[in-house]
Design an enzyme around this catalytic site. Structure first.
Site, PDB file in Angstrom:
ATOM      1  N   ARG A  58       0.826  -1.105   0.232  1.00 24.71           N
ATOM      2  CA  ARG A  58       0.087   0.035   0.122  1.00 24.71           C
ATOM      3  C   ARG A  58       0.956   1.226  -0.016  1.00 24.71           C
ATOM      4  O   ARG A  58       0.641   2.254  -0.754  1.00 24.71           O
ATOM      5  CB  ARG A  58      -0.908  -0.044   1.245  1.00 24.71           C
ATOM      6  N   THR A  59       1.731   1.428   1.033  1.00 30.51           N
ATOM      7  CA  THR A  59       2.439   2.703   1.133  1.00 30.51           C
ATOM      8  C   THR A  59       3.233   3.048  -0.131  1.00 30.51           C
ATOM      9  O   THR A  59       2.855   4.125  -0.770  1.00 30.51           O
ATOM     10  CB  THR A  59       3.432   2.546   1.980  1.00 30.51           C
ATOM     11  N   LYS A  87      25.683  -4.443  -3.371  1.00 33.02           N
ATOM     12  CA  LYS A  87      27.233  -4.416  -3.742  1.00 33.02           C
ATOM     13  C   LYS A  87      27.695  -3.838  -2.438  1.00 33.02           C
ATOM     14  O   LYS A  87      29.341  -3.699  -2.642  1.00 33.02           O
ATOM     15  CB  LYS A  87      27.422  -3.577  -5.023  1.00 33.02           C
ATOM     16  N   ARG A 108      11.577   4.027   3.409  1.00 32.65           N
ATOM     17  CA  ARG A 108      11.339   2.946   4.328  1.00 32.65           C
ATOM     18  C   ARG A 108      12.435   2.031   4.358  1.00 32.65           C
ATOM     19  O   ARG A 108      13.190   1.710   3.585  1.00 32.65           O
ATOM     20  CB  ARG A 108      10.178   2.001   3.754  1.00 32.65           C
ATOM     21  N   HIS A 136       5.864   5.914  11.338  1.00 28.26           N
ATOM     22  CA  HIS A 136       5.480   6.001  10.164  1.00 28.26           C
ATOM     23  C   HIS A 136       4.270   6.991   9.974  1.00 28.26           C
ATOM     24  O   HIS A 136       3.175   7.126   9.898  1.00 28.26           O
ATOM     25  CB  HIS A 136       4.598   4.409   9.762  1.00 28.26           C
TER      26      HIS A 136
END
Ligand code: NCD
Length: 310
Positions: A58-59, A87, A108, A136
């Site tokens: 969703r986000t 890497k 995130r 959040h």
């Protein structure tokens, strides 16, 4: 009111005042009333870059959909495996690079503090889309907007927050957001999942009571906000095993809830809200998803434009 969001980082709900939230919600309403043509001009030619180092449905997609709805485009990576961090590149170098490709970064990360670090490094604004078990903030914005739309106002409500209060970052942002309003909060969790009080700052103004079981308060709640057990944040899988299935919201529990209560959930759900609840008119978690896109569109519009677009 001047636009307080212009060029600003959104890292913690603690940094955002109530009148700023009011402005965000008014802007959301106004943008939703605009014609598609006008809306598409708001962020024409602007680029959002997302850096998602933790899973999301969703986000990330709602940020993309929101940006598209106001005429901008989104680029980004949806997992750390896709990036040069695989890497060995540092987060700081990654952020510096994408900063030059975009007008705004949405990040995130599984670690607390990662979004703030990104904001320190980036010249362009950074939005925290989830930092470890910490916060959040845009989820809390859409949670409040949903309550406002579905209940008419936020002040005066009794709000129950149920579930994994220890590791759910959405709960910490929601509590900071609610501390700006006049509400009674009931935190409902089994002992092992209680809130980390040491991780909450300056919310003394908020009336909070704790309960072990929802049965103690279900009949008085106006909002029932349920969270998933955050299995991935448990340092010990044995601890997770002890609490899984320890709470459940089903038709039996809701039978005792107020007829005008609303059930919210940031989603994803696993088994803490049973599917039979979906057909109950009080279930509003999918509406919440839809409001999320609208609020994020308004937030992006306000961050990117000096003068509010509407
Ligand atoms: C939440 C999150 O990522 O913190 N998801 C979301 O953004 N709606 C909640 C969760 O994962 O349980």
């Amino acid at each position: 009111m001047e636009n307080p969001f212009h060029n600003r980082d959104v890292i913690s709900m603690r940094d955002i005042a109530r009148d700023e939230l009011d402005m965000l919600f008014t802007t959301t309403d106004r943008i939703m009333k605009m014609s598609m043509q006008d809306r598409l001009d708001i962020c024409k030619g602007k680029v959002l870059c997302y850096l998602f180092f933790e899973p999301s449905t969703r986000t990330r997609l709602s940020f993309e959909a929101a940006m598209a709805s106001i005429g901008g485009i989104s680029i980004g990576i949806a997992s750390s495996k896709e990036s040069s961090m695989e890497k060995g590149e540092s987060l700081v170098d990654t952020v510096r690079a994408v900063d030059s490709y975009s007008d705004l970064i949405v990040i995130r990360h599984r670690l607390d503090g990662a979004a703030r670090l990104a904001a320190e490094v980036a010249e362009n604004p950074v939005i925290n889309a989830g930092s470890g078990a910490e916060e959040h903030p845009t989820q809390a914005m859409l949670d409040l907007y949903t309550i406002l739309k579905e209940k008419g106002s936020i002040d005066g409500l009794r709000i129950g927050i149920v579930g994994d209060l220890k590791y759910s970052r959405t709960v910490y942002s929601l509590l900071y957001a609610l501390s700006k309003y006049s509400v009674d909060v009931h935190l409902i969790a089994p002992p092992l999942l209680r809130i980390r009080k040491e991780s909450l700052y300056a919310i003394d103004s908020l009336s909070i009571r704790e309960h072990d079981s929802i049965d103690e308060v279900i009949d008085m709640l106006d909002v029932i906000y349920v969270t998933r057990i955050q299995r991935e944040r448990f340092p010990d899988v044995q601890e997770y095993e002890k609490v899984r299935h320890s709470y459940i919201i089903d038709a039996r529990v809701l039978a005792r809830a107020k007829s005008d209560a609303i059930v919210l959930h940031p989603l994803p759900r696993v088994d803490e809200v049973t599917y039979d609840v979906d057909s109950d008119a009080r279930a509003r978690y999918f509406k919440q998803v839809s409001y999320g896109k609208d609020v994020r569109a308004a937030l992006l519009a306000l961050i990117i434009n000096a003068t509010p677009p509407v």
